[in-house]
Design an enzyme around this catalytic site. Structure first.
Site, PDB file in Angstrom:
ATOM      1  N   GLY A 112       0.684  -1.223  -0.048  1.00 16.85           N
ATOM      2  CA  GLY A 112      -0.059  -0.144  -0.070  1.00 16.85           C
ATOM      3  C   GLY A 112       0.680   1.309   0.035  1.00 16.85           C
ATOM      4  O   GLY A 112       1.745   1.335  -0.725  1.00 16.85           O
ATOM      5  N   GLY A 165       2.835   2.738   2.343  1.00 13.72           N
ATOM      6  CA  GLY A 165       4.228   2.609   2.772  1.00 13.72           C
ATOM      7  C   GLY A 165       4.951   1.992   1.625  1.00 13.72           C
ATOM      8  O   GLY A 165       6.336   2.642   1.376  1.00 13.72           O
ATOM      9  N   TYR A 213     -10.869   3.424  14.821  1.00 12.08           N
ATOM     10  CA  TYR A 213      -9.928   4.058  13.918  1.00 12.08           C
ATOM     11  C   TYR A 213      -9.644   5.513  14.136  1.00 12.08           C
ATOM     12  O   TYR A 213      -8.664   6.125  14.121  1.00 12.08           O
ATOM     13  CB  TYR A 213     -10.352   3.567  12.424  1.00 12.08           C
ATOM     14  CG  TYR A 213      -9.504   3.804  11.456  1.00 12.08           C
ATOM     15  CD1 TYR A 213      -8.244   3.273  11.161  1.00 12.08           C
ATOM     16  CD2 TYR A 213      -9.743   4.877  10.165  1.00 12.08           C
ATOM     17  CE1 TYR A 213      -7.194   3.454   9.934  1.00 12.08           C
ATOM     18  CE2 TYR A 213      -8.853   5.346   9.446  1.00 12.08           C
ATOM     19  CZ  TYR A 213      -7.774   4.625   9.367  1.00 12.08           C
ATOM     20  OH  TYR A 213      -6.995   5.007   8.431  1.00 12.08           O
TER      21      TYR A 213
HETATM   22  P1  NAP Z   1      -2.333  -1.766   3.824  1.00 15.30           P
HETATM   23  O1  NAP Z   1      -2.346  -1.826   2.137  1.00 15.30           O
HETATM   24  O2  NAP Z   1      -3.410  -2.445   4.641  1.00 15.30           O
HETATM   25  O3  NAP Z   1      -1.091  -1.745   4.418  1.00 15.30           O
HETATM   26  C1  NAP Z   1      -0.688  -1.814   5.900  1.00 15.30           C
HETATM   27  C2  NAP Z   1       0.631  -1.959   6.176  1.00 15.30           C
HETATM   28  O4  NAP Z   1       0.660  -1.586   7.344  1.00 15.30           O
HETATM   29  C3  NAP Z   1       1.409  -3.156   5.657  1.00 15.30           C
HETATM   30  O5  NAP Z   1       2.516  -2.914   5.185  1.00 15.30           O
HETATM   31  C4  NAP Z   1       1.310  -3.784   7.134  1.00 15.30           C
HETATM   32  O6  NAP Z   1       2.484  -4.711   7.175  1.00 15.30           O
HETATM   33  C5  NAP Z   1       1.782  -2.713   8.078  1.00 15.30           C
HETATM   34  N1  NAP Z   1       1.667  -3.159   9.324  1.00 15.30           N
HETATM   35  C6  NAP Z   1       0.444  -3.322   9.894  1.00 15.30           C
HETATM   36  N2  NAP Z   1       0.319  -3.578  11.215  1.00 15.30           N
HETATM   37  C7  NAP Z   1       1.786  -3.446  11.490  1.00 15.30           C
HETATM   38  C8  NAP Z   1       2.556  -3.696  12.750  1.00 15.30           C
HETATM   39  N3  NAP Z   1       2.071  -4.097  13.821  1.00 15.30           N
HETATM   40  N4  NAP Z   1       3.841  -3.508  12.563  1.00 15.30           N
HETATM   41  C9  NAP Z   1       4.292  -3.231  11.431  1.00 15.30           C
HETATM   42  N5  NAP Z   1       3.755  -3.192  10.028  1.00 15.30           N
HETATM   43  C10 NAP Z   1       2.411  -3.388  10.224  1.00 15.30           C
HETATM   44  O7  NAP Z   1      -2.868  -0.309   4.509  1.00 15.30           O
HETATM   45  P2  NAP Z   1      -2.730   1.229   3.525  1.00 15.30           P
HETATM   46  O8  NAP Z   1      -3.833   1.812   2.992  1.00 15.30           O
HETATM   47  O9  NAP Z   1      -1.376   1.380   2.736  1.00 15.30           O
HETATM   48  O10 NAP Z   1      -2.450   2.133   5.026  1.00 15.30           O
HETATM   49  C11 NAP Z   1      -1.247   2.961   5.393  1.00 15.30           C
HETATM   50  C12 NAP Z   1      -1.652   3.622   6.332  1.00 15.30           C
HETATM   51  O11 NAP Z   1      -2.363   4.921   5.879  1.00 15.30           O
HETATM   52  C13 NAP Z   1      -2.368   3.417   7.522  1.00 15.30           C
HETATM   53  O12 NAP Z   1      -1.736   4.086   8.827  1.00 15.30           O
HETATM   54  C14 NAP Z   1      -3.720   3.777   7.001  1.00 15.30           C
HETATM   55  O13 NAP Z   1      -4.324   3.981   8.295  1.00 15.30           O
HETATM   56  C15 NAP Z   1      -3.531   5.291   6.557  1.00 15.30           C
HETATM   57  N6  NAP Z   1      -4.545   5.602   5.387  1.00 15.30           N
HETATM   58  C16 NAP Z   1      -4.965   4.775   4.575  1.00 15.30           C
HETATM   59  C17 NAP Z   1      -6.047   5.318   3.695  1.00 15.30           C
HETATM   60  C18 NAP Z   1      -6.715   4.286   2.691  1.00 15.30           C
HETATM   61  O14 NAP Z   1      -7.651   4.688   2.373  1.00 15.30           O
HETATM   62  N7  NAP Z   1      -5.848   3.216   2.255  1.00 15.30           N
HETATM   63  C19 NAP Z   1      -6.760   6.547   3.999  1.00 15.30           C
HETATM   64  C20 NAP Z   1      -6.167   7.175   5.005  1.00 15.30           C
HETATM   65  C21 NAP Z   1      -5.087   6.564   5.995  1.00 15.30           C
HETATM   66  P3  NAP Z   1       2.330  -6.506   6.930  1.00 15.30           P
HETATM   67  O15 NAP Z   1       1.491  -6.559   5.895  1.00 15.30           O
HETATM   68  O16 NAP Z   1       4.013  -6.634   6.694  1.00 15.30           O
HETATM   69  O17 NAP Z   1       2.058  -6.867   8.281  1.00 15.30           O
END
Ligand code: NAP
Length: 243
Positions: A13, A15, A152
């Site tokens: 995602g 990151g 959240y």
């Molecule tokens: P994602 O695709 O679900 O990816 C989440 C990432 O967080 C994965 O790399 C996962 O690693 C890692 N992670 C979860 N728990 C962890 C832990 N305990 N220690 C280390 N790594 C951990 O989500 P995303 O959409 O990219 O979200 C990234 C950030 O953006 C989050 O904080 C989310 O709340 C924020 N965000 C997302 C959106 C959206 O619409 N997508 C909107 C606003 C904010 P593993 O898979 O290796 O466990």
């Protein structure tokens, strides 16, 4: 730009996109992952084909000792940390009254405590250097709240509080702290949304689209290069939420 940058949750995602984009700009990236080892290795291999070396490091950043290991690895190898991006996060969906204690604790520890612990561990070194940049990935839901995503929303509002307080405390040490509060971004986190729901959100959004992970990576690059922005919550969201 050649900085030492730790990105938590960089296997997938947003990151992962930040890791790719910032590595291609010539930075040293330490890409943290927790469960998705295969994906983290794939990211490392993909960049190797472009002659770009990045470090990948397994750590559950909801645990203090694992944050310490990640920081120690980085300091031992690079002697400094210029930028910390607290990105790791999970979401929990459901009515507030149905939330179980374990779910509440897990989301607070993963989304909020991790950012607190990582910021504490890293800022020690940044204070010595009198230089640094911390970026916390929050969410529009931290700004305006989301029904059925109350836990959240709490964690993301908490992250913005961390940003504001820490910016004031660390500003005199030349350390900037900001939040990026994305709108809806096309990653696995939103895989439960139907096509119709996404279309509806796009229709409500002035720019007529949801975001891509690269949109957030570009905001991060801007914040890293900036020299006068601190304590702010920047929200790339296509105009969906305007506060
Ligand atoms: P994602 O695709 O679900 O990816 C989440 C990432 O967080 C994965 O790399 C996962 O690693 C890692 N992670 C979860 N728990 C962890 C832990 N305990 N220690 C280390 N790594 C951990 O989500 P995303 O959409 O990219 O979200 C990234 C950030 O953006 C989050 O904080 C989310 O709340 C924020 N965000 C997302 C959106 C959206 O619409 N997508 C909107 C606003 C904010 P593993 O898979 O290796 O466990």
């Amino acid at each position: 730009m050649s900085k030492v940058i730790i990105i938590t949750g960089a296997s997938r995602g947003i990151g992962r996109s930040m890791a790719e984009y910032l590595a291609r700009q010539g930075n040293k990236i330490i890409a943290n992952y927790n469960k998705s080892e295969e994906k983290a290795k794939e990211l490392q291999e993909e960049l190797k084909k472009e002659n770009i070396e990045i470090d990948i490091f397994q750590a559950d950043v909801s645990k203090r000792e694992e944050c310490q290991s990640l920081v120690k690895y980085t300091i031992d190898k690079y002697k400094k940390i210029d930028v910390l991006i607290n990105n790791a996060g999970i979401s929990v969906w459901g009515p507030f009254t149905d939330l179980k204690d374990e779910q509440i604790k897990e989301i607070i520890e993963t989304n909020l405590y991790s950012a607190i612990a990582m910021s504490q561990e890293v800022s020690k070194y940044m204070i010595q250097e009198k230089s640094g940049c911390i970026i916390n990935i929050s969410s529009i839901w931290g700004l305006v709240g989301a029904s059925c995503e109350v836990a959240y929303s709490i964690t993301k509002a908490g992250i913005d509080g961390l940003t504001k307080g820490l910016a004031k405390e660390l500003g005199p040490s030349n350390i900037r702290v900001n939040s990026i509060a994305p709108g809806l971004i096309d990653t696995e986190m939103i895989s439960d949304f139907t096509k119709e729901e996404i279309k509806e959100i796009e229709n409500q959004t002035p720019l007529g689209k949801i975001g891509k992970p690269l949109d957030i990576a570009k905001t991060a690059k801007w914040l890293i290069e900036d020299e006068f922005t601190t304590g702010q919550v920047i929200s790339p969201n296509g105009g969906w939420i305007i506060t």
